[in-house]
Design a protein around this motif. Structure first.
Motif, PDB file in Angstrom:
ATOM      1  N   UNK A 143       2.489   6.099  -5.756  1.00 21.00           N
ATOM      2  CA  UNK A 143       1.912   6.271  -7.150  1.00 21.00           C
ATOM      3  C   UNK A 143       0.785   7.642  -7.105  1.00 21.00           C
ATOM      4  N   UNK A 144       0.044   7.647  -6.151  1.00 15.08           N
ATOM      5  CA  UNK A 144      -1.146   8.589  -6.076  1.00 15.08           C
ATOM      6  C   UNK A 144      -0.665   9.880  -5.666  1.00 15.08           C
ATOM      7  N   UNK A 145       0.782  10.179  -5.269  1.00 20.03           N
ATOM      8  CA  UNK A 145       1.040  11.435  -4.886  1.00 20.03           C
ATOM      9  C   UNK A 145       2.268  12.076  -5.933  1.00 20.03           C
ATOM     10  N   UNK A 146       2.713  10.988  -6.731  1.00 22.44           N
ATOM     11  CA  UNK A 146       3.943  11.561  -7.622  1.00 22.44           C
ATOM     12  C   UNK A 146       3.196  11.400  -8.943  1.00 22.44           C
ATOM     13  N   UNK A 147       3.033  12.579  -9.582  1.00 24.76           N
ATOM     14  CA  UNK A 147       2.673  12.793 -10.808  1.00 24.76           C
ATOM     15  C   UNK A 147       3.067  12.091 -11.944  1.00 24.76           C
ATOM     16  N   UNK A 148       4.646  12.196 -12.009  1.00 25.06           N
ATOM     17  CA  UNK A 148       5.019  11.485 -12.986  1.00 25.06           C
ATOM     18  C   UNK A 148       5.108  10.117 -13.016  1.00 25.06           C
ATOM     19  N   UNK A 149       5.346   9.570 -11.868  1.00 25.12           N
ATOM     20  CA  UNK A 149       5.149   7.846 -11.653  1.00 25.12           C
ATOM     21  C   UNK A 149       3.702   7.672 -12.122  1.00 25.12           C
ATOM     22  N   UNK A 150       2.676   8.423 -11.737  1.00 20.83           N
ATOM     23  CA  UNK A 150       1.278   7.996 -11.956  1.00 20.83           C
ATOM     24  C   UNK A 150       0.972   8.154 -13.229  1.00 20.83           C
ATOM     25  N   UNK A 151       1.596   8.882 -13.998  1.00 22.27           N
ATOM     26  CA  UNK A 151       1.180   9.073 -15.567  1.00 22.27           C
ATOM     27  C   UNK A 151       1.898   7.713 -16.128  1.00 22.27           C
ATOM     28  N   UNK A 152       3.148   7.456 -15.736  1.00 25.30           N
ATOM     29  CA  UNK A 152       3.783   6.327 -16.403  1.00 25.30           C
ATOM     30  C   UNK A 152       3.086   5.098 -15.996  1.00 25.30           C
ATOM     31  N   UNK A 153       2.642   4.828 -14.901  1.00 25.50           N
ATOM     32  CA  UNK A 153       2.000   3.437 -14.564  1.00 25.50           C
ATOM     33  C   UNK A 153       0.698   3.494 -15.533  1.00 25.50           C
ATOM     34  N   UNK A 210       0.810  -1.112  -0.051  1.00 22.99           N
ATOM     35  CA  UNK A 210      -0.154  -0.105  -0.120  1.00 22.99           C
ATOM     36  C   UNK A 210       0.812   1.340  -0.137  1.00 22.99           C
ATOM     37  N   UNK A 211       2.229   1.049   0.483  1.00 18.04           N
ATOM     38  CA  UNK A 211       2.918   2.069   0.520  1.00 18.04           C
ATOM     39  C   UNK A 211       3.318   2.634  -0.896  1.00 18.04           C
ATOM     40  N   UNK A 212       3.405   1.507  -1.871  1.00 21.87           N
ATOM     41  CA  UNK A 212       3.775   1.956  -3.328  1.00 21.87           C
ATOM     42  C   UNK A 212       2.394   2.400  -3.965  1.00 21.87           C
ATOM     43  N   UNK A 213       1.508   2.091  -3.530  1.00 21.48           N
ATOM     44  CA  UNK A 213       0.215   2.799  -4.135  1.00 21.48           C
ATOM     45  C   UNK A 213       0.062   4.124  -3.706  1.00 21.48           C
ATOM     46  N   UNK A 214       0.302   4.401  -2.521  1.00 20.53           N
ATOM     47  CA  UNK A 214       0.380   5.828  -1.890  1.00 20.53           C
ATOM     48  C   UNK A 214       1.294   6.640  -2.722  1.00 20.53           C
ATOM     49  N   UNK A 267       3.543   2.676   8.278  1.00 24.63           N
ATOM     50  CA  UNK A 267       4.576   2.306   7.106  1.00 24.63           C
ATOM     51  C   UNK A 267       5.081   1.072   7.501  1.00 24.63           C
ATOM     52  N   UNK A 268       5.605   1.068   8.654  1.00 24.00           N
ATOM     53  CA  UNK A 268       6.292  -0.252   9.155  1.00 24.00           C
ATOM     54  C   UNK A 268       5.381  -1.280   9.340  1.00 24.00           C
ATOM     55  N   UNK A 279      -6.101   7.876   1.993  1.00 25.08           N
ATOM     56  CA  UNK A 279      -5.140   7.278   1.797  1.00 25.08           C
ATOM     57  C   UNK A 279      -3.875   7.654   2.788  1.00 25.08           C
ATOM     58  N   UNK A 280      -4.093   8.991   3.225  1.00 23.45           N
ATOM     59  CA  UNK A 280      -3.261   9.697   4.205  1.00 23.45           C
ATOM     60  C   UNK A 280      -2.607   9.144   5.443  1.00 23.45           C
ATOM     61  N   UNK A 281      -3.815   7.908   5.663  1.00 22.04           N
ATOM     62  CA  UNK A 281      -3.509   7.221   6.924  1.00 22.04           C
ATOM     63  C   UNK A 281      -2.161   6.608   6.937  1.00 22.04           C
TER      64      UNK A 281
END
Length: 227
Positions: free
Chosen positions: A123-133, A117-121, A182-183, A173-175
Motif C-alpha cells: 500500500x505504501x508503494x502503490x499510489x493508486x492502491x494507497x489512494x483507494x484505501x 506487513x507485506x500488504x502494508x508495504x 517476505x517468507x 519499511x524497506x527491510x
C-alpha cells in the motif's frame, strides 16, 4: 553468551532468545525440546534450519478488539528507528502516523495472506492502491470513527511534505523487500501467547552481517513478543 547456555540448558521457563549467530539454538534447542518445550526458530536467513518458523504480527491484532489501534501504533513505533540524533523529529513522527494508519487499514480490511506487513508495504508503494484505501478509511465507522479520522489525517499531507514523508516511511519499511523476510513475515507458524500459557522457547536468529539492514525486523520481533 557464556551465561546464556547454562541457563537455557537448565531453566524450564518459556524464553525468547536473541541469538545472532544461531549458536544458542544449535547447542540448546534439543535440550529445550526434551524439557517439553515447543522450539520456535525465527531464522529467515536459514542459519540453523532450512524450515524456519514465521511470524506475522498482524495475525494477533484483532480487528474487533478495543486495543487494536493501540497495537497498530505500538507496531509502527517499533518499526521507526530513532537514533536520538535526528535534526527534525517531524519526519519520524509522520512516518509513524503513516505506518500505523496503513497497518490499521490492513488489520480492518485485509483477509488471509493480504493481512500482513507485506500488504502494508504494498500500500505504501502503490499510489493508486494507497489512494483507494485512504478513501475507504475516510468512509469507515470502524473503531468509533477513529479509522476514518486516520484516513482524513493522511490527506493533510500535501505535495513536498507528502513526498518527503513517504520517502522516510518507506525507508523504515524497506527491510521487508527481500524474499527471505517476505517468507518469514507473511504468516505465523506459532502463537506468541503460548509463551505465557505453555512451554515455548523462541530463538530470534539474525546473522551479524544482516543486523544493520534488518534492525527493524529484530525490533518488530521483540516488540510484538513483549506485547
Amino acid at each position: 553468551y557464556k551465561r546464556q547456555i547454562p541457563h537455557l540448558l537448565t531453566c524450564t521457563d518459556s524464553m525468547v532468545v536473541v541469538d545472532f549467530k544461531g549458536e544458542n539454538a544449535r547447542i540448546t534447542a534439543k535440550a529445550r525440546r526434551a524439557m517439553g518445550h515447543r522450539v520456535v526458530l525465527l531464522d529467515p536467513f536459514k542459519v540453523v534450519t532450512q524450515t524456519p518458523d514465521s511470524f506475522n504480527p498482524l495475525d494477533f491484532i484483532g480487528a474487533d478488539t478495543p486495543n487494536a489501534l493501540d497495537e497498530c501504533r505500538d507496531l509502527a513505533e517499533a518499526l521507526v528507528i530513532r537514533t536520538g540524533q535526528e535534526k527534525d523529529p517531524h519526519w519520524g513522527d509522520s512516518a509513524e502516523v503513516w505506518i500505523a494508519a496503513m497497518v490499521a487499514a490492513v488489520v480492518h480490511y485485509g483477509e488471509g495472506s493480504d493481512r500482513s506487513l507485506q500488504a502494508v508495504r504494498m500500500l505504501l508503494t502503490d499510489q493508486q492502491k494507497m489512494e483507494a484505501i485512504i478513501k475507504l478509511m475516510q468512509a469507515s465507522d470502524a473503531w468509533d470513527g477513529m479509522l476514518s479520522r486516520l484516513g482524513h489525517q493522511l490527506t493533510q499531507f500535501k505535495e513536498k511534505e507528502l513526498g518527503s514523508t513517504l520517502t522516510t516511511t518507506n525507508r523504515f519499511m524497506r527491510f521487508l523487500d527481500t524474499m527471505s523476510v517476505a517468507d518469514s513475515t507473511k504468516a505465523s507458524s506459532f502463537d506468541p501467547a503460548d509463551l505465557l500459557k505453555g512451554k515455548v522457547t523462541v530463538y530470534l536468529i539474525l546473522p551479524p552481517e544482516h543486523m544493520r539492514a534488518q534492525s527493524a525486523l529484530l525490533r518488530m520481533w521483540i516488540g510484538s513478543l513483549l506485547r
